[in-house]
Design an enzyme around this catalytic site. Structure first.
Site, short mmCIF file in Angstrom:
data_model
loop_
_atom_site.label_atom_id
_atom_site.label_comp_id
_atom_site.label_asym_id
_atom_site.label_seq_id
_atom_site.Cartn_x
_atom_site.Cartn_y
_atom_site.Cartn_z
N GLY A 173 0.81 -1.21 0.00
CA GLY A 173 0.00 0.00 0.00
C GLY A 173 0.85 1.26 0.00
N SER A 174 0.33 2.29 0.65
CA SER A 174 0.97 3.62 0.58
C SER A 174 2.33 3.69 1.25
CB SER A 174 0.04 4.66 1.22
OG SER A 174 -1.18 4.73 0.52
N SER A 175 2.73 2.66 1.99
CA SER A 175 4.03 2.72 2.68
C SER A 175 5.20 2.74 1.71
CB SER A 175 4.17 1.52 3.64
OG SER A 175 4.17 0.30 2.93
N VAL A 176 4.96 2.40 0.42
CA VAL A 176 6.06 2.43 -0.56
C VAL A 176 5.99 3.67 -1.45
CG1 VAL A 176 6.46 -0.05 -0.60
CG2 VAL A 176 4.74 0.93 -2.11
#
Length: 580
Positions: A298-301
């Site tokens: 998800g958005s963590s990358v």
């Protein structure tokens, strides 16, 4: 009259010579046999004698200990006693079997079945790894054919806190999981061998010679800091319970060396409880999820896609992306934000976690540029951890990318990482763009790295990620007294073989570095399938980061950026947060 005495004399002389000849022949035969035995058959007879009385005995090497970075024991081999039997000899004392089975606490029928099945053999184990007192009680029975042997049993002082990292050995003290397996040859050493004389009962009478000297196993010093590991274990377990999640992982890395200071998973297992191993295997508790399990992050990358944008030279921290109404569509592929965010600079893109902005940025970049940047960060390949069964994650080659893939990848779908890979990526950011090999062994001295992105762009990214914690979705990752830079992530769980996503089940992630002014630690928290009406990474994963990394910084003596406020945790000295 005169002939009879003469005839008797002649007969006597004949008998005397005959007896003498027989005796001489016997003596000659004995001499010949003695010569044959002493000279001709000497080597053969010696060999036969040694075959009956001389044995080669293995001298077991002591398995090396596994220690944490500060010398605390994590795995040690302790002396134990085992009982074995010669079934042929024990068969002569069948009337003693019930007594022996009772003392060994073995079912009588099973005991008899084992011995009958081994009737033609000269060796069978009856009981392994007994205490000296238990073994003495068995040997005190003095049952013929029953013998005692000294062995070693592995003991793990940290229990389930480090079960997934240290691993476990089998009954023969051979590594079969995790680092016990990876470094088995180093830990095991080499058994010695000596020749001994045994009597007709099999007991050793004398040592003759050493054939091969025993080489004890070497000690293995890990990068793990037990104090930080305990914090990670405690906080992760609490988060799993509080959020009714199915599993979770956390990795903490020293960005200056690449050393893994903590690696925790839930559920876990206690390597000391061998009888529960079958259950742990069946439920998948033995695997180290932080290394073997892949997830769409998800958005963590998103920071790593932003890194590609900065490296391309097309974007700076002040670049503005217009997200419009929060809806973006090209070629039938739709991307949406939860609500309109208008115009955003890169700090706003990360702080608000705008999917539309990320898609527009990715559209402006060459697929090869994105792929090259991600691979330099270490995605799509195994790390240098040497951990058995490590997954390489999944990063498709850019030649196969279409717009649907690019837009999905920009927000953390269509590719997969392990928690360790993600932590390694954040460690690169914390090291100002330099990648150092991930190590589960203690590193002494400076570690050379390779540059992944420019120092200027790395500093820009860390600064941008501070806005996520200060103004955006990662506020609960804040650590009183320290500046934190990081990114939240919330992803739908994949359906697996069926394709598509389960839109009511999530993976919550937070990754970051601290202190942001001069990063020392990088950490990633993954909470799988939280079901307590909270599922965002900022809600369930970020607080774990705050508690563990804050405690670790204090334990390591890293000076805070500001004075602490509020009550302090008695274990770590870190101020507790009011809202966790």
């Amino acid at each position: 009259m005169s002939r009879a005495p003469r005839s008797e004399a002649v007969s006597f002389r004949v008998r005397a010579w005959l007896a003498l000849g027989v005796l001489a022949a016997c003596a000659a035969g004995l001499v010949a046999r003695a010569v044959e035995l002493q000279l001709v058959d000497r080597e053969f007879l010696i060999g036969q004698g040694e075959a009956r009385a001389v044995r080669e005995v293995t001298i077991e090497a002591h398995r090396g200990a596994i220690l944490d970075r500060n010398g605390r024991p994590l795995a040690i081999s302790t002396p134990v006693e085992s009982i074995y039997a010669n079934p042929r000899e024990l068969a002569q004392a069948r009337d003693r079997w019930p007594e022996l089975a009772s003392k060994l606490d073995i079912n009588r029928k099973q005991f008899e079945k084992t011995l009958e099945k081994s009737a033609g053999r000269s060796f069978v184990w009856l009981a392994r790894h007994l205490t000296p007192a238990e073994a003495h009680a068995v040997m005190k029975l003095n049952v013929p054919g029953v013998y005692q042997r000294s062995e070693y049993r592995r003991y793990y002082p940290a229990g389930e806190v480090l079960g997934h990292v240290v691993g476990v050995t089998n009954q023969d003290d051979q590594g079969i999981e995790a680092l016990e397996l990876a470094f088995d040859s180093w830990l095991a050493g080499e058994d010695g061998l000596k020749r001994v004389i045994r009597d007709n009962t099999g007991r050793r009478v004398d040592d003759i010679e050493n054939i091969r000297a025993v080489r004890p196993g070497g000690d293995l010093v890990l990068s793990i800091d037990t104090r930080i590991q305990y914090l990670a274990y405690r906080e992760l377990k609490r988060a799993i319970e509080d959020n009714r999640a199915s599993a979770g992982s956390m990795v903490v890395i020293d960005v200056t060396t690449g050393e893994v200071l903590a690696m925790a998973n839930q559920p876990t297992f206690n390597p000391n409880q061998r009888e529960q191993r079958a259950t742990a295997v069946a439920r998948g508790w033995l695997r180290n999820r932080a290394v073997t399990d892949m997830l769409e992050p998800g958005s963590s990358v998103k920071p790593f896609v932003i890194a590609a944008a900065l490296e391309s030279g097309r974007y700076t921290r002040n670049s503005i992306i217009d997200t419009g109404t929060g809806h973006f569509e090209i070629g039938g592929v739709e991307v949406n934000d939860e609500h309109p965010l208008g115009k955003l600079d890169l700090a706003g893109v990360l702080a608000k976690s705008s999917n539309v902005a990320m898609a527009k940025i990715a559209r402006d970049l060459e697929p090869q540029q994105i792929w090259n940047t991600l691979t330099r960060f270490g995605f799509g390949k195994v790390t240098a951890s040497q951990f058995p069964g490590e997954s390489a994650g999944h990063l498709p080659h850019y030649s196969n990318w279409r717009w649907a893939v690019v837009s999905s990848m920009s927000r953390g779908y269509a590719w997969a990482v392990t928690p360790l890979q993600l932590a390694q990526g954040y460690a690169v950011l914390g090291a100002m763009g330099v990648a150092r090999p991930v190590s589960l062994l203690r590193v002494d001295g400076p570690v050379q790295g390779r540059r992944v992105i420019s120092e200027a762009n790395a500093r820009t990214l860390v600064s941008l990620l501070e806005s996520v914690v200060n103004e955006g979705t990662g506020s609960r990752a804040a650590i009183p007294g320290y500046r934190v830079a990081g990114k939240t992530g919330t992803a739908w769980k994949h359906n697996g073989g069926g394709g598509g996503y389960q839109k009511d089940r999530y993976v919550a992630v937070f990754g970051g570095v601290a202190p942001a002014t001069n990063p020392r630690l990088a950490a990633v928290v993954v909470i799988d399938d939280p079901r307590a009406n909270r599922y965002y990474g900022g809600e369930v994963a970020a607080p774990v980061f705050s508690a563990v990394v804050g405690g670790a910084l204090r334990l390591m003596g890293v000076a805070p950026d500001a004075e602490l406020a509020g009550s302090a945790d008695p274990l770590t000295g870190v101020a507790r947060m009011g809202n966790r």
